[in-house]
Design a protein around this motif. Sequence first.
Motif, PDB file in Angstrom:
ATOM      1  N   ARG A   1       0.958  -1.284  -0.002  1.00  0.00           N
ATOM      2  CA  ARG A   1      -0.107  -0.076  -0.005  1.00  0.00           C
ATOM      3  C   ARG A   1       0.907   1.044  -0.050  1.00  0.00           C
TER       4      ARG A   1
ATOM      5  N   GLY B   1      -6.666  12.639   4.413  1.00  0.00           N
ATOM      6  CA  GLY B   1      -6.747  12.054   3.083  1.00  0.00           C
ATOM      7  C   GLY B   1      -6.345  10.549   2.659  1.00  0.00           C
ATOM      8  N   ALA B   2      -5.194  10.141   3.471  1.00  0.00           N
ATOM      9  CA  ALA B   2      -5.047   8.698   3.091  1.00  0.00           C
ATOM     10  C   ALA B   2      -6.194   7.634   3.891  1.00  0.00           C
TER      11      ALA B   2
ATOM     12  N   HIS C   1      -9.356   8.671   4.065  1.00  0.00           N
ATOM     13  CA  HIS C   1     -10.552   8.779   3.427  1.00  0.00           C
ATOM     14  C   HIS C   1     -10.367   7.899   2.299  1.00  0.00           C
ATOM     15  N   GLN C   2      -9.246   7.745   1.373  1.00  0.00           N
ATOM     16  CA  GLN C   2      -9.158   7.038   0.274  1.00  0.00           C
ATOM     17  C   GLN C   2      -9.090   5.517   0.787  1.00  0.00           C
ATOM     18  N   MET C   3      -8.530   5.110   1.971  1.00  0.00           N
ATOM     19  CA  MET C   3      -8.587   3.827   2.353  1.00  0.00           C
ATOM     20  C   MET C   3      -9.933   3.255   2.682  1.00  0.00           C
TER      21      MET C   3
ATOM     22  N   GLY D   1     -12.349   4.972  -0.931  1.00  0.00           N
ATOM     23  CA  GLY D   1     -11.921   5.282  -2.299  1.00  0.00           C
ATOM     24  C   GLY D   1     -12.146   3.987  -2.896  1.00  0.00           C
ATOM     25  N   ASP D   2     -11.693   3.889  -4.293  1.00  0.00           N
ATOM     26  CA  ASP D   2     -11.769   2.627  -5.036  1.00  0.00           C
ATOM     27  C   ASP D   2     -10.786   1.887  -5.173  1.00  0.00           C
TER      28      ASP D   2
ATOM     29  N   ALA E   1      -7.924   0.657  -2.729  1.00  0.00           N
ATOM     30  CA  ALA E   1      -8.284   1.560  -1.519  1.00  0.00           C
ATOM     31  C   ALA E   1      -8.493   0.884  -0.174  1.00  0.00           C
ATOM     32  N   HIS E   2      -9.262  -0.220  -0.386  1.00  0.00           N
ATOM     33  CA  HIS E   2      -9.554  -1.029   1.002  1.00  0.00           C
ATOM     34  C   HIS E   2      -8.475  -1.629   1.647  1.00  0.00           C
TER      35      HIS E   2
END
Length: 180
Positions: free
Chosen positions: A58, A65-66, A68-70, A73-74, A77-78
């Motif tokens: 990762r 922001g990171a 939020h993306q995790m 996000g798409d 991201a997970h």
Amino acid sequence: GDAVPGTLDDIATPSAAIPPQLTGVAEAVVDPVGSSPLARLHALERYLRDTVSYDLERPPGHSYGAVHQMLLGDDRAHTAYAEQAASAFAVLARALGYPARVSVGYLLDGAQGDGNAYEVTTADAHAWPEVYFPRQGWGRFEPTDLAPPAAFQPSADDDRVRTGTSAQGPRPPRVGRPAA
């Protein structure tokens, strides 16, 4: 009062800087479990363990922001490594008003030990979040799907995280690993 000891009281107040989308995630995760702080924190822990997969590849980062993306996000991201999962837990816990911090150390395997000595490498590095419980101290949680949950259990008379009055000096939290 049960203020968080030292200068750490600022982490007990939700920050206006936490993006509202992350506060929304935290509220949605804990809404079904009621108002017990411990149940809410374990719900955050389970949510991250069930939603975010461990991935050492990762991209680095543990900013809002990171996180939020995790979580929102798409594509990849997970995914997260331990420090990112711990940071996500701390952000979500703080969004709900719980004093949380991230600790960094090592996750040791008993097979690595020889008596009282352990061989430790950077591959053993690990991070985990902690939440402050009055009269208990800092309790460890494990949102990373790499390791078993830490099973923090406050005393029966203290299922609160923060009440606004001072603790009589924190005692070490009772932390143990559940039987396999």
